[in-house]
Enzyme design. Structure first.
Site, PDB file in Angstrom:
ATOM      1  N   SER A  23      21.508  41.295  33.639  1.00  0.00           N
ATOM      2  CA  SER A  23      21.018  41.748  34.941  1.00  0.00           C
ATOM      3  C   SER A  23      20.017  42.866  34.739  1.00  0.00           C
ATOM      4  O   SER A  23      20.196  43.742  33.880  1.00  0.00           O
ATOM      5  CB  SER A  23      22.163  42.259  35.814  1.00  0.00           C
ATOM      6  OG  SER A  23      21.653  42.870  36.998  1.00  0.00           O
ATOM      7  N   TYR A  60      30.185  46.136  37.936  1.00  0.00           N
ATOM      8  CA  TYR A  60      29.441  44.928  37.580  1.00  0.00           C
ATOM      9  C   TYR A  60      28.377  45.243  36.537  1.00  0.00           C
ATOM     10  O   TYR A  60      28.233  44.528  35.529  1.00  0.00           O
ATOM     11  CB  TYR A  60      28.792  44.339  38.833  1.00  0.00           C
ATOM     12  CG  TYR A  60      27.722  43.306  38.562  1.00  0.00           C
ATOM     13  CD1 TYR A  60      28.055  41.988  38.281  1.00  0.00           C
ATOM     14  CD2 TYR A  60      26.368  43.654  38.591  1.00  0.00           C
ATOM     15  CE1 TYR A  60      27.078  41.033  38.036  1.00  0.00           C
ATOM     16  CE2 TYR A  60      25.384  42.707  38.338  1.00  0.00           C
ATOM     17  CZ  TYR A  60      25.748  41.406  38.058  1.00  0.00           C
ATOM     18  OH  TYR A  60      24.769  40.476  37.807  1.00  0.00           O
TER      19      TYR A  60
END
Length: 258
Positions: free
Chosen positions: A150, A163
């Protein structure tokens, strides 16, 4: 000169391969000629639909079911993969592993519970680690491992801190594996999407949030799953044989400034 697809004769496994970015990756790898194992955890209909789309496009794919983020998940995945691959009358083994499956816990440090934390790490970080560990004897020399990370790991985003921590862990796994597996000709890279237009991101239904995400990219739009899939297909191919241990920004330039 040849017109053969870049991945002809290769077998790929895409975790979380039936929806969103994973679906686009599955379809793209199949379009390049790979036999694609479309992994899913819960949505059998989505996996069947993705396999059908691939077959309609002239490709080859099959579904593989295993719940990730639970004890024994890696062994269950590989058992299901081996059995399903045998039914395809294909050679045992694997050429391309895409660790794409993941979940987001949209809570800051004050709100996240221990159960939330354990769940996101179990699926996003622990599962890929042991999937690779158990899969190494199946992965052929010259193979590819692609970890879907990410762009959030390069900035501070407190609302998704747990996350982002899991994706940072995945990035380090990329580095370590690239160093360890280079002798076998196996490349390992992270591909890091930014704001991407998928059906599993409910915040995109809010017009103000959607506009803000679009404006974050220098291109003035959200990423499409196909944008990410094309990059994964490149690093999975022989064209990227000299690229390993890299974190590849697939965000559309969201960190380039205001």
């Amino acid at each position: 000169m040849t017109n053969s697809p870049r991945l002809a004769g290769r077998t790929a496994l895409v975790t979380g391969g039936s929806r969103g970015i994973g679906r686009a990756i599955s379809r793209r790898l199949a379009r390049e000629g790979a036999l694609v194992a479309v992994h899913y955890g819960h949505d059998a209909e989505a996996a069947a639909r993705t396999v059908k789309e691939i077959e309609t496009d002239g490709g080859h794919a099959f579904p593989v079911h295993a719940e990730l983020g639970v004890p024994g998940d890696a062994d269950a995945l590989w058992t299901a993969f081996d059995e399903a691959l045998a039914r395809q009358d294909a050679e045992p083994g694997l050429d391309i592993l895409v660790n794409n499956a993941g979940i987001t816990v949209p809570r800051g440090i004050a709100e996240i519970t221990e159960d939330d934390y354990d769940r996101v790490f179990a699926l996003n970080a622990r599962a890929p680690f042991f999937i690779v560990q158990r899969g190494l004897r199946r992965l052929r020399d010259g193979g590819r491992i692609v970890n879907v990370s990410s762009a959030a790991t390069r900035v501070a985003l407190p609302p998704i801190v747990a996350y982002t921590m899991t994706k940072a862990a995945l990035d380090h796994l990329t580095l370590s594996l690239a160093r360890e597996l280079g002798a076998r000709g196996i490349t390992v890279n992270s591909v890091a999407p930014g704001y991407t237009d998928t059906e599993i991101n409910p915040t995109l239904a809010v017009p103000e949030i959607r506009r803000r995400y679009e404006a974050a990219s220098v291109f003035g739009r959200l990423g499409a799953p196909a944008d990410i899939a094309d990059i994964v297909a490149f690093v999975a191919s022989d064209d990227a044989r000299w690229v390993t241990g890299q974190w590849i920004d697939a965000s559309g330039g969201v960190h380039l400034g205001p």
